[in-house]
Design an enzyme around this catalytic site. Sequence first.
Site, PDB file in Angstrom:
ATOM      1  N   ALA B  71       0.833  -1.206   0.000  1.00 11.45           N
ATOM      2  CA  ALA B  71       0.000   0.000   0.000  1.00 11.45           C
ATOM      3  C   ALA B  71       0.869   1.259   0.000  1.00 11.45           C
ATOM      4  O   ALA B  71       0.571   2.236  -0.685  1.00 11.45           O
ATOM      5  CB  ALA B  71      -0.920  -0.002   1.218  1.00 11.45           C
ATOM      6  N   ARG B 102      -7.207   6.798  -2.886  1.00 11.22           N
ATOM      7  CA  ARG B 102      -6.562   7.916  -2.188  1.00 11.22           C
ATOM      8  C   ARG B 102      -6.931   9.298  -2.728  1.00 11.22           C
ATOM      9  O   ARG B 102      -6.469  10.301  -2.234  1.00 11.22           O
ATOM     10  CB  ARG B 102      -5.052   7.731  -2.164  1.00 11.22           C
ATOM     11  CG  ARG B 102      -4.639   6.816  -1.007  1.00 11.22           C
ATOM     12  CD  ARG B 102      -3.167   6.596  -0.923  1.00 11.22           C
ATOM     13  NE  ARG B 102      -2.357   7.782  -1.020  1.00 11.22           N
ATOM     14  CZ  ARG B 102      -2.053   8.570   0.004  1.00 11.22           C
ATOM     15  NH1 ARG B 102      -2.481   8.297   1.190  1.00 11.22           N
ATOM     16  NH2 ARG B 102      -1.310   9.636  -0.188  1.00 11.22           N
ATOM     17  N   HIS B 203       7.180   2.831   1.392  1.00  9.80           N
ATOM     18  CA  HIS B 203       7.700   4.136   0.970  1.00  9.80           C
ATOM     19  C   HIS B 203       9.186   4.019   0.660  1.00  9.80           C
ATOM     20  O   HIS B 203       9.669   4.506  -0.361  1.00  9.80           O
ATOM     21  CB  HIS B 203       7.534   5.185   2.073  1.00  9.80           C
ATOM     22  CG  HIS B 203       6.129   5.366   2.545  1.00  9.80           C
ATOM     23  ND1 HIS B 203       5.824   5.673   3.842  1.00  9.80           N
ATOM     24  CD2 HIS B 203       4.952   5.284   1.888  1.00  9.80           C
ATOM     25  CE1 HIS B 203       4.514   5.780   3.970  1.00  9.80           C
ATOM     26  NE2 HIS B 203       3.963   5.542   2.798  1.00  9.80           N
TER      27      HIS B 203
END
Lengths: 462, 550
Positions: B71, B102, B203
């Site tokens: 995600a 999002r 990330h």
Amino acid sequence: MTSVNACKQCAPLGACVAFKGIEGALPMLHGSQGCATYIRRYLISHFREPVDVASSSLGEEATIFGGGRNFSVGIDNIISQYRPKVIAIASTCLSETIGEDVQRLIGEYRAAHRGEVGLPEMLFASTPSYQGTHCEGFHEAVCAAVKALANGRGGKAAGRHINLFCSFVSPEDIRHLKEILADWGVSAVVFPDYSDTLDGGSWGAYRRIPEGGTPLEAIRSCACASASVELGYILNAGGRSGRVRRNVAVQSAGEYLQGAFGVACRRTGLPVGVGETDKLLRLLAQLSGKPVPEKYRRQRSRLLDLYADGHKYVSMKKAVIYGEEDLAVALVAFAVEVGIKPVLCATGGESGKLQETLRETLGETYPEEMAVGQGMTFEQMEATLQAAGVRPDLLIGNSKGYYIARRLDVPIVRVGFPIHDRIGAQRCRLLGYEGTTILFEQAVNALLDDRQRKSPVGYKYM
Amino acid sequence: MIDEKDKLKDADTLTAELQEFRDEVVAKYPKKVAKKRARGIVLSDPSTPPEIQANVRTIPGIITQRGCTYAGCKGVVLGPTRDIVNITHGPIGCGFYSWLTRRNQTRPTSDSDANFIPYCFSTDMQDSNIVFGGEEKLKQAIREAYALFHPKAIAIFSTCPVGLIGDDVHRVARHMMEEIGGGINIFGFSCEGYRGVSQSAGHHIANNGLFKNLIGRDDEVRGSLKYRVNLLGEYNIGGDAFELERIFEKCGVNLLASFSGNSTIQKFENAHTADLNMVMCHRSINYVAEMMETAFGIPWIKVQPIGARSTAKMLRKIAQYFGEQELTDRVEAVIAEEMAAVDAAREKARRRTAGKLAMLFVGGSRAHHYQDLFEELGMTTVAAGYEFGHRDDYEGRRVIPSIQIDADSRNIEEITVSRDATRYRPRKTEEELKALEADGMEFNEYHGLMSQMEKGMLVIDDLSHYEMEKLVEKYHPDVFCAGIKEKFCVQKMGIPLKQLHNYDVGGPYAGFRGAINFYKDIEMMVGATIWKEVKAPWESEDFVEATYVY
Ligand code: SF4
Ligand code: SF4
């Protein structure tokens, strides 16, 4: 073969919905936490209610050494925080791929805690998403719950009540089904009943586990019912078409009860439209030995009157119908009945039974020019329309068809799952004569609105 | 700007209560869990931030708001770029659930400008792929996506089953790059959900991929040579990037790339020709800032253009960095002009908002940034925390050397970046940097959330669902900021929830106009009477349920 803009979700999502229909249950996904988070997020945006789903949060380590420890720590923590009556567990792709034996883990947990008071029931549905869709997950979970709880040990008060397995419908529709049964005076177990848990009121105090759901005792008594009624012809048949399915012999709850306890299983479609609703009511009359209540005769006749009024606005309009397989069948039956021309009936489901079910259900009214797409994506739907040179007037299905509707500049009547670009999905009514009334009005009004909006002159009278 | 009178009257009582809350909530957990959870709940002290436990695995069975590595990689960092075809390699769920959830916005410049954001590409793995391997199906997916759209780049994202069955997405990427040819760029991410503690691992993996596969591939210097900057960690939720783009343009600042709101492949490839990197969401993108500094010599500073004053502060920092009067003048003129409307809106809102309480549990930076906006509204943030922050996001970068590297962090590939032989170019001399620092400019620095919170406020990492309920029950804040997963629980208790992941279809909230939007929305929320109607008039006062309601 691969997928661009899918028209299905994954199996554990369906399982979570079904589990929310058990009173006092907290669902847990055995797998990595991401799945639980995504699935919660998705369900919440549809139902606009808290949807708590725990996870055993498997990490890299568990992929090597197994998830047993995480599993039991997870159960411990759920019990201490939530004190649920039932912990309903579904697997995810991760736990299925590493071959976790959840039934064994449950057994071990029980053994380790034998004699402790207040231990919740635990049940398990196997829901790898690389086979079937959220629909298979839903029905798998229904069946798993029935298998785990309706074990015939609840005594034999045989023959008094029926089971109604109501499929993946909206909370409002569940309420309506219960209303029909109550008006009829038919005693019934409706399962899964998430009409309160996924559509509750405002609370003064927070309830860790919302009220409502089919009581455990009621599910237990499924084994001694006089008959089961299942809404939907296809249910989790898609789980049977996989090539390498190993661990579960897929069946529906009704089939299981018939095999194990001799409870007769009767299937009928989702009652959308006059024809399909008639079938359900006739079945209930048969099973109960009581005539159709006056209230429904009147509803039926009002609906027919409405059909007559609205017919000219929808007649011969071309519609694309998409969504879960049983829902698609019901919607096509409705469309044909009111004179809408379904040009494409599509589903992401892969039972391989959609076409034959449509034929059986519609008989000679089956629209030969309708394309039927199974295992389809939205991209393929659009391509199919393009290839056939067909421009629909209307889409009937979930919010995910929005892009097609936007490109074609046609309205969508939103039904099914997910509906996350409008409010009120929990109260989307479809079933019975009354639900059909609402659906029909929506379809007519969507078309009128479209015409009005696009009209160069503008008119305010029909 | 907070008036003393707006502040909470009795800070000591509140602190004592918050302390009590911590003890109470922790006591409900089994012993071992309690010990672990207690380390993630601390009382703030801006002068010496206490150590908080962060970025450790969520305990099984505790309902967390955290997502997965996939995600963070696909959904957060790479998702907002419009012209990369993002293929999820896995069963259908993961890809489906990250399909446009999002609300990142993008603005193609013409009809021929590719935009794949509305699409969800997935290999839709079936059981046969699990048993016999999914690489062929992945190749097929790439061929199909290429035939359909002819994109310039395709990215592949791995979900949990992929790592388990041993599919090598990087090999497939190389193979397909050759097969398709024509300079197409195809790259893969090993971002299986189970790999990390949260989105955060994703990330990092995404940052590495951006650097290896996109940044620095296009050396052409385009546009003005002056004031060339990048904005890192801005994802254009609700149009935030559009507002910031507007402000930069007005100031004559040349924004080359946002990572990754409203971004394109070319912007990434060209970003290394900028002279300053500004980091907005430190958590999700600090790695790229560091790598670009090492390789190309671009310094980075932390900015937080959420809140009007903070936006002005960012603009002044830019002007200070470039050190030209012309820019300084223009920036000041823009600030003066914009602040007129901001001040009016703020004063109007404050009549309702001043003195109210907020709680912020969101993201890896928003729980910090939005405190600026609440300060502007005269509200106090009594409790805050991140879903997936690390210790440095709470306590400041100074603690980085002391953060323990555990198995989960080791799981993420570390790439070694060295100075680029030909393209490294210091943007400022040592002396210039020194002078700027002497003037108050801070490079490579972030002080973290706790530096901003008043002493004694609660800071909770990875707030569990259960703790959230307790928190709301006990304090009834006037507004609770989180996401949709929390929304309906909090609202059931009669407290309005502001979604700060996707802004409830509102926004933008960044920059000057964003601040105005936020003031209005919060004013509306704390002023709404609907929340007070939870109790029907016929319910007696001492009715059990009523004790939790105002
Ligand atoms: S891994 Fe499987 S269960 Fe998890 S979200 Fe993806 S498809 Fe669904
Ligand atoms: S945790 Fe794994 S399987 Fe679940 S959503 Fe994330 S990538 Fe998919």
